[in-house]
Design a protein around this motif. Sequence first.
Motif, PDB file in Angstrom:
ATOM      1  N   GLN A 105       3.553  -3.205  -3.290  1.00 42.48           N
ATOM      2  CA  GLN A 105       3.800  -3.553  -1.886  1.00 42.48           C
ATOM      3  C   GLN A 105       3.483  -2.361  -0.971  1.00 42.48           C
ATOM      4  O   GLN A 105       2.932  -2.534   0.121  1.00 42.48           O
ATOM      5  N   ILE A 106       3.844  -1.167  -1.430  1.00 45.54           N
ATOM      6  CA  ILE A 106       3.553   0.037  -0.659  1.00 45.54           C
ATOM      7  C   ILE A 106       2.054   0.290  -0.609  1.00 45.54           C
ATOM      8  O   ILE A 106       1.487   0.604   0.448  1.00 45.54           O
ATOM      9  N   ARG A 107       1.383   0.139  -1.745  1.00 40.59           N
ATOM     10  CA  ARG A 107      -0.068   0.393  -1.792  1.00 40.59           C
ATOM     11  C   ARG A 107      -0.853  -0.619  -0.966  1.00 40.59           C
ATOM     12  O   ARG A 107      -1.952  -0.329  -0.513  1.00 40.59           O
ATOM     13  N   ASN A 108      -0.296  -1.815  -0.777  1.00 44.43           N
ATOM     14  CA  ASN A 108      -0.973  -2.817   0.046  1.00 44.43           C
ATOM     15  C   ASN A 108      -1.018  -2.424   1.518  1.00 44.43           C
ATOM     16  O   ASN A 108      -1.881  -2.894   2.261  1.00 44.43           O
ATOM     17  N   ARG A 109      -0.086  -1.593   1.966  1.00 45.07           N
ATOM     18  CA  ARG A 109      -0.040  -1.184   3.366  1.00 45.07           C
ATOM     19  C   ARG A 109      -0.371   0.300   3.564  1.00 45.07           C
ATOM     20  O   ARG A 109      -0.969   0.667   4.564  1.00 45.07           O
ATOM     21  N   GLY A 110       0.066   1.113   2.639  1.00 43.68           N
ATOM     22  CA  GLY A 110      -0.171   2.551   2.774  1.00 43.68           C
ATOM     23  C   GLY A 110      -1.644   2.884   2.694  1.00 43.68           C
ATOM     24  O   GLY A 110      -2.415   2.238   1.972  1.00 43.68           O
ATOM     25  N   THR A 111      -2.074   3.910   3.425  1.00 41.48           N
ATOM     26  CA  THR A 111      -3.481   4.304   3.463  1.00 41.48           C
ATOM     27  C   THR A 111      -3.676   5.666   2.815  1.00 41.48           C
ATOM     28  O   THR A 111      -2.743   6.479   2.733  1.00 41.48           O
TER      29      THR A 111
END
Length: 291
Positions: A105-111
């Motif tokens: 979930q974090i990797r889906n938004r984090g850049t």
Amino acid sequence: MKPAAFDYHAPVDLDEAVGLLGELGEDAKVIAGGQSLVPMLALRLAAVDHLVDLRRVGELRGIEVRDGALWIGAGMTQAAVERSAEVAEAVPLLARATRLIGHFQIRNRGTIGGSIAHADAAAEYPAVALALDAEFEACSPRGRRTLPAREFFTGWWSTALDPDEVLTGISFPRRAGRSGFAIEELARRHGDFAIAGAAVALELDDGERVRRCGIGLFGLGSSVQRAAAAEEALAGAVAADVRPDEIGRTAMTGLDSIPSDLHGPPEYRKRVGAAMVARAWTKALQEARNG
């Protein structure tokens, strides 16, 4: 808790974004994926007067070969980096590090740019950038410039970026020669920040001597750092003569700001760090020999 009040800005291109930063100065903060900044704002560990959202800036996205290196736009999500076959082939250390970051979930938004600009001392991407001698592209109202990874990270959550600069992209050297890569870390739970970790990028010559070895350390100081003593000891060494445990201990030489917290005292982190370097070296060497 809720964040303190701020003005929200959503520029549509890079020129508008840097123009806003030039106008607003130190009262503004950029946000990309928000996986680090939003929690800090919500807990009021940070406060801003103006928030400049970069999600609509298309110039910050893309993965392509530029001048022989693999350029990745700072606005690319970590999930996109993880899925990219081009990244896995050209910069395998980056692909492997991505799997260790938080949860999906974090990797889906984090850049990638957000993680690097946030400069957490326990984060994987900054250590990978150091080990690979990556270069960072930044843009401000004064124009564009390139910063080497060695000069980019300056301390606790701080970088060499000026307040009116935007990190636009990162250039990574592409895999070449007899090379091997590995990243190892110890965390209490999957997805937690590492207690200590190491990223190793190794290249051998035809005689199995170390042509280059970059070792990025994370979780072992106020910022990510290179294991300079170990790299110096490895330069030109015959790989078969290198003892992994000895290189691990050497990598801890000169570390004088190792944190002490609820996860353990500095002595414990040093033992963990030495073990992570030894494991990463062993895996990278095996890959270089087989490659």
